[in-house]
Design a protein around this motif. Structure first.
Motif, short mmCIF file in Angstrom:
data_model
loop_
_atom_site.label_atom_id
_atom_site.label_comp_id
_atom_site.label_asym_id
_atom_site.label_seq_id
_atom_site.Cartn_x
_atom_site.Cartn_y
_atom_site.Cartn_z
N MET A 220 8.97 -5.68 -24.00
CA MET A 220 8.28 -5.15 -25.18
C MET A 220 8.41 -3.63 -25.26
O MET A 220 8.58 -3.07 -26.34
CB MET A 220 6.81 -5.54 -25.17
N TYR A 221 8.35 -2.94 -24.10
CA TYR A 221 8.58 -1.49 -24.10
C TYR A 221 9.98 -1.18 -24.65
O TYR A 221 10.16 -0.28 -25.47
CB TYR A 221 8.48 -0.93 -22.68
N ASN A 222 10.95 -1.94 -24.17
CA ASN A 222 12.34 -1.71 -24.58
C ASN A 222 12.53 -2.00 -26.06
O ASN A 222 13.13 -1.19 -26.79
CB ASN A 222 13.29 -2.58 -23.75
N MET A 223 12.03 -3.13 -26.53
CA MET A 223 12.19 -3.51 -27.93
C MET A 223 11.43 -2.54 -28.84
O MET A 223 11.87 -2.24 -29.95
CB MET A 223 11.70 -4.94 -28.16
N GLY A 224 10.28 -2.05 -28.37
CA GLY A 224 9.51 -1.10 -29.17
C GLY A 224 10.22 0.22 -29.35
O GLY A 224 10.17 0.81 -30.43
N SER A 286 21.85 -1.84 -7.17
CA SER A 286 21.95 -2.92 -8.15
C SER A 286 21.67 -2.41 -9.56
O SER A 286 22.39 -2.75 -10.51
CB SER A 286 20.95 -4.03 -7.81
N SER A 287 20.63 -1.60 -9.71
CA SER A 287 20.26 -1.12 -11.05
C SER A 287 21.30 -0.16 -11.60
O SER A 287 21.61 -0.19 -12.80
CB SER A 287 18.89 -0.45 -11.01
N LEU A 288 21.87 0.68 -10.75
CA LEU A 288 22.88 1.64 -11.22
C LEU A 288 24.16 0.93 -11.67
O LEU A 288 24.76 1.31 -12.68
CB LEU A 288 23.20 2.67 -10.14
N PHE A 294 26.42 -1.68 -18.60
CA PHE A 294 26.00 -1.65 -20.00
C PHE A 294 26.47 -0.38 -20.71
O PHE A 294 26.87 -0.42 -21.88
CB PHE A 294 24.48 -1.76 -20.09
N LEU A 295 26.40 0.76 -20.02
CA LEU A 295 26.81 2.02 -20.65
C LEU A 295 28.30 2.02 -21.01
O LEU A 295 28.71 2.72 -21.93
CB LEU A 295 26.50 3.20 -19.72
N VAL A 311 20.66 -0.15 -25.84
CA VAL A 311 19.46 -0.98 -25.74
C VAL A 311 19.33 -1.60 -24.35
O VAL A 311 18.26 -1.58 -23.73
CB VAL A 311 19.46 -2.09 -26.82
N MET A 312 20.44 -2.13 -23.81
CA MET A 312 20.37 -2.79 -22.51
C MET A 312 20.30 -1.79 -21.36
O MET A 312 19.63 -2.06 -20.34
CB MET A 312 21.58 -3.71 -22.34
N ALA A 313 20.96 -0.64 -21.48
CA ALA A 313 20.84 0.40 -20.44
C ALA A 313 19.40 0.89 -20.37
O ALA A 313 18.82 1.07 -19.28
CB ALA A 313 21.79 1.55 -20.75
N LYS A 314 18.82 1.07 -21.54
CA LYS A 314 17.41 1.46 -21.63
C LYS A 314 16.53 0.37 -21.01
O LYS A 314 15.55 0.66 -20.30
CB LYS A 314 17.07 1.68 -23.10
N GLY A 315 16.90 -0.87 -21.25
CA GLY A 315 16.15 -2.00 -20.70
C GLY A 315 16.21 -2.05 -19.18
O GLY A 315 15.23 -2.40 -18.52
#
Length: 683
Positions: A220-224, A286-288, A294-295, A311-315
């Motif tokens: 929800m944070y990401n979609m917002g 893993s996250s990087l 995505f980037l 959107v997905m990198a932000k997610g």
């Protein structure tokens, strides 16, 4: 990390409260986020087809044209009068944002029966059997506008029975209706399947709800925050599922490490602090890798990749922050409930399986080398589907309308030609005649073909002039029997472009646009995009892994393993003769590499950790594989069920196909890591 862990263990209730309060602005922003349903609008602005499309929208209001097919024969076989069609036309004209409606009455008196109209008019506006007539609706906004989608919806409401629509704007309207109705359903299915899977594989009935709840907060944070940039409908459809599938890995890594540390800690706070420190390398690596995967999409010329990538990198960033801050807080606050509702989890014992692989490590390593070439060849020969009309179900309004255009009007695609109006009329007529004779052209609508070259514009009605001439430009409509995105249509567009250039020359301008030209450029653009983004994602992930492990050989091993998994995934489509969406190779390559390399990083970091404790190589790998495979098994199953659930219920095949490949890819990657990376690292 120490500051974060101190904050989490000291203020868990405050973190939980703030995280829930932040959902209010995030939800409001999500509701008002603009969603773009026109994929072709993401093409680079430098292309001639896009320049022509912009002129068509700005000067003629035709970039988002809708074709309305009206049945002219009633159920008893009687003819419907032209006045009835004109009444419908006038009603459509009154709908907000409709700038123009073009029908036969703009050119000829409607008192003339349709079957005795001149062939040039009859072939454009009436089907060969006289059963249908068609009108062209243009708008004051572009095809991706929310207002146009609303206008198309209003047109649908006033259409009589057995009347249909076609065109990009109508297709966007159908797509919106379907995504709006289906997205909540498959998100619920994905969440339900994820919870059920975790209930089976985890030792607490409460923990799955906490994990999914925290990831839901992150989603929800990401979609917002998408409110500030807008999203494509593809991004909107898969972002929540992808974020669930990707960030659940980090959650499971932390939960498993926390449960492990509880055995050696006096308090739950101490165990959580140790778990956060102990899982930091796996989480950061893993996250990087996922982030850079995505980037890499952001470097696509087709800016749909930029939209999905951001959107997905932000997610991923929001997801990781939620896992290291919000999730531990929830776990500490609800620790008693988690422990009170425990059960024996279903987690297969991988001990014998691991021993079997380690014992035959050379055979598995050799098998890996053998499958590299065939998997690459199969992947390279996968068929791609570029036609967005084919991405809607058979009963969608535009699918039926497009089929009727082909059947009744011998027309599937429309091309628009925009030329400098200062070009002599006699020259334009020669150009029009030459274009009409191009193979596959079923009809052509051009000013000089109907008015003639000797009649001055001053005596032609203004409503006719306004339709075809604006701001020193003239527009022509060419109808084709070929389906857009096919080789024949692309060749036809190229021939028309050459003819236009021959007659306009360097002193005038001429553009060919419309679905056919845009799809042709889409195909050429995405071919380059696939190569560029794949290379960028591989290099970026390689650098991250090399830095995390301070090694050159480890990133090489891990990346080639995941690349083989990607090739196998796409190669399966080749084996079954299935065409995949044009965007799939790029998206799957970046996402599967970035997301599932997490499994390999977890295994490798755990192997190095055991070696650092003084264990021998074989013993270290046996311990690392036993511990890591449990998390890999859970993560892969969760990713699989989350995306497979969407595949089962989604009707939009571009989203359906992506989710099927992501589901399949998660399992393939997990198997490749377990079967091949384990023995290769040991060797």
């Amino acid at each position: 990390m120490k500051k974060i862990s101190d904050l989490v263990v000291n203020k868990p209730k405050l973190i939980v409260l703030i995280s829930l309060l932040l959902l209010i602005p995030a939800t409001i922003s999500y509701i008002f986020t603009n969603v773009n349903y026109d994929i072709l609008s993401y093409l680079p602005s430098k292309l001639d087809s896009v320049k022509g499309e912009n002129i068509l929208e700005e000067d003629f209001g035709g970039g988002s044209m809708t074709i309305v097919l009206v049945k002219t024969v009633d159920d008893n076989g009687g003819k419907i009068s032209p006045n009835t069609v004109m009444k419908l036309k006038n009603n459509i004209s009154e709908i907000k944002n409709v700038s123009n409606v073009l029908w036969a009455d703009n050119i000829m008196d409607t008192s003339v029966p349709g079957d005795i109209l001149p062939d040039d008019v009859k072939n454009v506006f009436y089907s060969s059997d006289g059963e249908y007539t068609m009108m062209f609706v243009s708008y004051s906004e572009d095809a991706s506008s929310k207002d146009i989608i609303k206008s198309v919806k209003e047109i649908k409401k006033i259409l009589p029975e057995n009347c249909y629509l076609s065109g990009i704007s109508a297709m966007n309207s159908d797509t919106k209706e379907m995504t709006d109705s289906e997205t909540p359903i498959y998100i619920l299915i994905a969440v339900a399947l994820a919870i059920i899977t975790m209930m089976i594989t985890m030792e607490s009935y409460v923990m799955p709800f906490i994990l999914v709840g925290v990831i839901g907060i992150a989603v929800m944070y990401n979609m917002g925050t998408n409110f500030f940039m807008g999203v494509s409908y593809i991004t909107q459809s898969i972002a929540a599922i992808l974020q669930l599938g990707v960030t659940i890995d980090y959650s499971i890594f932390l939960v498993n490490r926390y449960n492990e540390e509880r055995k050696y800690s006096r308090t739950k706070e101490e165990a959580m602090a140790r778990a956060l420190h102990g899982s930091f390398i796996s989480l950061s690596g893993s996250s990087l890798t996922t982030l850079f995967g995505f980037l890499a999409l952001c470097f696509m010329q087709l800016t749909l990749g930029l939209n999905i990538g951001i959107v997905m990198a932000k997610g991923v960033i929001i997801g990781v922050l939620s896992v290291v801050i919000i999730l531990p807080a929830f776990m500490l606050v609800f620790d008693s409930a988690i422990n009170r509702h425990k059960h024996k989890p279903f987690t297969p014992d991988f001990g014998k399986f691991v021993n079997h692989i380690i014992k035959r490590k050379k055979a598995f390593a050799a098998l890996f080398i053998i499958i590299i070439i065939p998997s690459l060849l199969l992947s390279a020969n996968v068929k791609k589907n570029y036609n967005l009309n084919a991405e809607l179900p058979d009963d969608a309004t535009t699918t039926v309308g497009t089929a009727l255009l082909k059947e009744k009007f011998n027309m599937t695609t429309s091309h628009f030609i925009i030329v400098d109006d200062s070009i002599p009329a006699s020259k334009l007529v020669r150009m029009e005649n030459e274009i009409s004779n191009v193979e596959g052209v079923s009809s052509m609508l051009a000013y000089d073909m109907f008015v003639g070259t000797s009649i001055p514009d001053s005596i032609v009605p203004d409503d006719v002039i306004d339709i075809v001439k604006q701001n020193g430009r003239q527009v022509m409509l060419v109808n084709s029997i070929y389906e857009s995105s096919t080789d024949k249509c692309n060749e036809q567009v190229e021939k028309i472009e050459n003819i236009v250039q021959k007659y306009t020359g360097s002193e005038h301008y001429g553009y060919v646009t419309g679905e056919g030209a845009l799809y042709k450029d889409l195909i050429e653009t995405t071919k380059v995009d696939f190569a560029v983004t794949s290379l960028i994602s591989i290099i970026a992930v390689f650098i991250v892994i090399a830095i995390v492990f301070k090694s050159i050989s480890i990133p090489f091993i891990l990346i080639i393993a995941i690349e083989v998994a990607i090739w196998i995934n796409q190669g399966i489509s080749t084996l079954f003769g299935t065409a995949i969406p044009f965007i799939a190779p790029t998206v799957i390559s970046c996402i599967q590499l970035g997301a599932t390399v997490d499994y390999a990083i977890l295994l490798t970091s755990r192997f190095k950790e055991e070696l650092a404790r003084g264990a021998g190589r074989t013993a270290a790998m046996r311990k690392a594989a036993n511990e890591a495979i449990r998390s890999v098994f859970q993560s892969a199953m969760l990713f699989f069920f989350a995306t497979f659930g969407v595949y089962l219920v989604c009707s939009i095949s571009i989203v359906k196909s992506l989710c099927a490949m992501l589901a399949r890819g998660s399992l393939i990657s997990a198997l490749v890591i377990v079967l091949f990376v384990t023995p290769i690292l040991l060797l």
